[in-house]
Design an enzyme around this catalytic site. Structure first.
Site, PDB file in Angstrom:
ATOM      1  N   ASN A   1       7.698  -5.895  -1.390  1.00  0.00           N
ATOM      2  CA  ASN A   1       7.773  -4.830  -0.395  1.00  0.00           C
ATOM      3  C   ASN A   1       6.359  -4.715   0.159  1.00  0.00           C
ATOM      4  O   ASN A   1       5.492  -4.093  -0.456  1.00  0.00           O
ATOM      5  CB  ASN A   1       8.207  -3.500  -1.016  1.00  0.00           C
ATOM      6  CG  ASN A   1       8.306  -2.411   0.054  1.00  0.00           C
ATOM      7  OD1 ASN A   1       7.853  -2.592   1.184  1.00  0.00           O
ATOM      8  ND2 ASN A   1       8.886  -1.271  -0.302  1.00  0.00           N
TER       9      ASN A   1
ATOM     10  N   GLU B   1      12.209 -10.189   0.747  1.00  0.00           N
ATOM     11  CA  GLU B   1      11.524  -9.016   1.294  1.00  0.00           C
ATOM     12  C   GLU B   1      12.421  -7.796   1.130  1.00  0.00           C
ATOM     13  O   GLU B   1      13.602  -7.853   1.488  1.00  0.00           O
ATOM     14  CB  GLU B   1      11.228  -9.251   2.784  1.00  0.00           C
ATOM     15  CG  GLU B   1      10.584  -8.058   3.475  1.00  0.00           C
ATOM     16  CD  GLU B   1      10.445  -8.263   4.993  1.00  0.00           C
ATOM     17  OE1 GLU B   1      10.764  -9.368   5.499  1.00  0.00           O
ATOM     18  OE2 GLU B   1      10.042  -7.292   5.659  1.00  0.00           O
TER      19      GLU B   1
ATOM     20  N   ARG C   1       5.684  12.199  -2.804  1.00  0.00           N
ATOM     21  CA  ARG C   1       5.685  12.715  -1.427  1.00  0.00           C
ATOM     22  C   ARG C   1       6.797  12.046  -0.627  1.00  0.00           C
ATOM     23  O   ARG C   1       7.233  10.955  -0.962  1.00  0.00           O
ATOM     24  CB  ARG C   1       4.339  12.417  -0.741  1.00  0.00           C
ATOM     25  CG  ARG C   1       3.261  13.295  -1.289  1.00  0.00           C
ATOM     26  CD  ARG C   1       1.938  13.050  -0.587  1.00  0.00           C
ATOM     27  NE  ARG C   1       0.882  13.175  -1.600  1.00  0.00           N
ATOM     28  CZ  ARG C   1      -0.264  12.531  -1.593  1.00  0.00           C
ATOM     29  NH1 ARG C   1      -0.545  11.706  -0.621  1.00  0.00           N
ATOM     30  NH2 ARG C   1      -1.135  12.709  -2.533  1.00  0.00           N
TER      31      ARG C   1
ATOM     32  N   PRO D   1       0.784  -1.231   0.000  1.00  0.00           N
ATOM     33  CA  PRO D   1       0.000   0.000   0.000  1.00  0.00           C
ATOM     34  C   PRO D   1       0.818   1.285   0.000  1.00  0.00           C
ATOM     35  O   PRO D   1       1.846   1.388   0.661  1.00  0.00           O
ATOM     36  CB  PRO D   1      -0.829  -0.103   1.291  1.00  0.00           C
ATOM     37  CG  PRO D   1      -0.211  -1.180   2.091  1.00  0.00           C
ATOM     38  CD  PRO D   1       0.479  -2.095   1.126  1.00  0.00           C
ATOM     39  N   ASN D   2       0.321   2.233  -0.774  1.00  0.00           N
ATOM     40  CA  ASN D   2       0.836   3.606  -0.887  1.00  0.00           C
ATOM     41  C   ASN D   2       2.141   3.725  -1.655  1.00  0.00           C
ATOM     42  O   ASN D   2       2.628   4.838  -1.861  1.00  0.00           O
ATOM     43  CB  ASN D   2       0.973   4.271   0.499  1.00  0.00           C
ATOM     44  CG  ASN D   2      -0.357   4.437   1.174  1.00  0.00           C
ATOM     45  OD1 ASN D   2      -1.313   4.892   0.536  1.00  0.00           O
ATOM     46  ND2 ASN D   2      -0.465   4.037   2.432  1.00  0.00           N
TER      47      ASN D   2
ATOM     48  N   TYR E   1      11.805   8.138   1.278  1.00  0.00           N
ATOM     49  CA  TYR E   1      11.684   7.051   0.302  1.00  0.00           C
ATOM     50  C   TYR E   1      12.411   7.307  -1.025  1.00  0.00           C
ATOM     51  O   TYR E   1      12.368   6.464  -1.913  1.00  0.00           O
ATOM     52  CB  TYR E   1      10.199   6.758   0.040  1.00  0.00           C
ATOM     53  CG  TYR E   1       9.479   6.317   1.289  1.00  0.00           C
ATOM     54  CD1 TYR E   1       9.880   5.165   1.972  1.00  0.00           C
ATOM     55  CD2 TYR E   1       8.419   7.045   1.820  1.00  0.00           C
ATOM     56  CE1 TYR E   1       9.244   4.766   3.121  1.00  0.00           C
ATOM     57  CE2 TYR E   1       7.772   6.649   2.975  1.00  0.00           C
ATOM     58  CZ  TYR E   1       8.193   5.511   3.622  1.00  0.00           C
ATOM     59  OH  TYR E   1       7.559   5.117   4.766  1.00  0.00           O
TER      60      TYR E   1
ATOM     61  N   ARG F   1      13.869   3.470  12.245  1.00  0.00           N
ATOM     62  CA  ARG F   1      12.681   4.330  12.254  1.00  0.00           C
ATOM     63  C   ARG F   1      11.843   4.061  13.525  1.00  0.00           C
ATOM     64  O   ARG F   1      12.358   3.581  14.511  1.00  0.00           O
ATOM     65  CB  ARG F   1      11.883   4.097  10.960  1.00  0.00           C
ATOM     66  CG  ARG F   1      12.726   4.446   9.721  1.00  0.00           C
ATOM     67  CD  ARG F   1      11.937   4.350   8.447  1.00  0.00           C
ATOM     68  NE  ARG F   1      10.830   5.297   8.429  1.00  0.00           N
ATOM     69  CZ  ARG F   1       9.796   5.242   7.564  1.00  0.00           C
ATOM     70  NH1 ARG F   1       9.768   4.284   6.661  1.00  0.00           N
ATOM     71  NH2 ARG F   1       8.840   6.132   7.615  1.00  0.00           N
TER      72      ARG F   1
ATOM     73  N   HIS G   1      12.738  -3.323   1.478  1.00  0.00           N
ATOM     74  CA  HIS G   1      12.219  -2.027   1.928  1.00  0.00           C
ATOM     75  C   HIS G   1      13.156  -0.933   1.464  1.00  0.00           C
ATOM     76  O   HIS G   1      14.390  -1.094   1.523  1.00  0.00           O
ATOM     77  CB  HIS G   1      12.130  -1.970   3.459  1.00  0.00           C
ATOM     78  CG  HIS G   1      11.208  -3.002   4.011  1.00  0.00           C
ATOM     79  ND1 HIS G   1       9.845  -2.851   3.994  1.00  0.00           N
ATOM     80  CD2 HIS G   1      11.463  -4.215   4.542  1.00  0.00           C
ATOM     81  CE1 HIS G   1       9.301  -3.936   4.506  1.00  0.00           C
ATOM     82  NE2 HIS G   1      10.251  -4.781   4.841  1.00  0.00           N
TER      83      HIS G   1
ATOM     84  N   ALA H   1       3.274  -1.044   4.663  1.00  0.00           N
ATOM     85  CA  ALA H   1       2.764  -1.044   6.048  1.00  0.00           C
ATOM     86  C   ALA H   1       2.303  -2.439   6.495  1.00  0.00           C
ATOM     87  O   ALA H   1       2.331  -2.753   7.698  1.00  0.00           O
ATOM     88  CB  ALA H   1       1.623  -0.041   6.177  1.00  0.00           C
TER      89      ALA H   1
HETATM   90  O1  CA2 Z   1      10.719   1.447   3.510  1.00  0.00           O
HETATM   91  C1  CA2 Z   1       9.823   0.809   2.950  1.00  0.00           C
HETATM   92  O2  CA2 Z   1       9.943   0.361   1.796  1.00  0.00           O
HETATM   93  C2  CA2 Z   1       8.491   0.587   3.670  1.00  0.00           C
HETATM   94  O3  CA2 Z   1       8.019  -0.722   3.322  1.00  0.00           O
HETATM   95  C3  CA2 Z   1       7.552   1.641   3.132  1.00  0.00           C
HETATM   96  C4  CA2 Z   1       6.187   1.657   3.821  1.00  0.00           C
HETATM   97  C5  CA2 Z   1       6.351   1.683   5.345  1.00  0.00           C
HETATM   98  O4  CA2 Z   1       5.076   1.583   5.957  1.00  0.00           O
HETATM   99  C6  CA2 Z   1       7.258   0.572   5.837  1.00  0.00           C
HETATM  100  O5  CA2 Z   1       7.395   0.688   7.234  1.00  0.00           O
HETATM  101  C7  CA2 Z   1       8.615   0.657   5.178  1.00  0.00           C
HETATM  102  C8  CA2 Z   1       5.393   2.884   3.385  1.00  0.00           C
HETATM  103  C9  CA2 Z   1       5.111   2.925   1.914  1.00  0.00           C
HETATM  104  C10 CA2 Z   1       4.405   4.214   1.602  1.00  0.00           C
HETATM  105  O6  CA2 Z   1       5.181   4.907   0.653  1.00  0.00           O
HETATM  106  C11 CA2 Z   1       4.978   6.244   0.494  1.00  0.00           C
HETATM  107  C12 CA2 Z   1       5.688   6.840  -0.516  1.00  0.00           C
HETATM  108  C13 CA2 Z   1       5.562   8.191  -0.723  1.00  0.00           C
HETATM  109  C14 CA2 Z   1       4.713   8.954   0.080  1.00  0.00           C
HETATM  110  C15 CA2 Z   1       4.007   8.344   1.093  1.00  0.00           C
HETATM  111  C16 CA2 Z   1       4.144   6.977   1.308  1.00  0.00           C
END
Ligand code: CA2
Length: 148
Positions: A74, A98, A18, A10-11, A23, A107, A100, A77
């Protein structure tokens, strides 16, 4: 034919738009294109799925069993919450890598636990887009080791 399924949770469709300080500035499309190029060089097939829905990811993993050699995921969340995705990976019997973008251990505390890690062959985190590219290398080697 070696075939790798890449799942973005997700996201991750928001990448590059953003929070670039966490990221990076690559979009998901750019990350997929870089992986596609490696796949072409290695003469393997690769498919991509991005979903914001846990059930859709669970279904895709269930259907991957007879179609793919290795999973690269990946879980975003869902890494920290999804017993359903963990069980689906485990039930598929497919080797799983896996990845990230961020270093989840540097974090917030709630990100320090991955429910996926125990059913993955390994985890790569903290290297931005390189986490995916290194993860893909690992996935290709796993596929070759299986003879798939
Ligand atoms: O670091 C990663 O790849 C994560 O899997 C990214 C997830 C986070 O919840 C994990 O803890 C670590 C979040 C992905 C959301 O990505 C966004 C990208 C741009 C703006 C907002 C969110």
């Amino acid at each position: 034919m070696t075939k790798i399924l890449v799942i973005h949770g997700p996201n991750l469709d928001l990448l590059g738009k953003r929070q670039p300080e966490i990221y990076g500035s690559f979009t998901l499309d750019e990350i997929n294109k870089r992986m596609k190029k490696i796949a072409q060089e290695e003469k393997i097939e690769i498919e991509f799925l991005q979903s914001n829905h846990e059930g859709e990811i669970v279904d895709a993993i269930g259907e991957a069993k007879n179609k793919f050699s290795v999973l690269l995921i990946n879980p975003a969340a869902y890494t920290h919450t999804s017993v359903a995705i963990r069980d689906a990976i485990s039930a598929s019997g497919l080797p799983c890598v896996e990845v990230h973008l961020s270093n989840i251990y540097a974090r917030e505390e709630f990100r320090h636990t991955s429910l996926i890690a125990p059913v993955a062959r390994g985890q790569i985190c903290g290297f931005g887009i390189d986490s995916y590219l290194l993860g893909l290398r690992a996935a290709i080697n796993l596929a070759k080791a299986r003879g798939a």
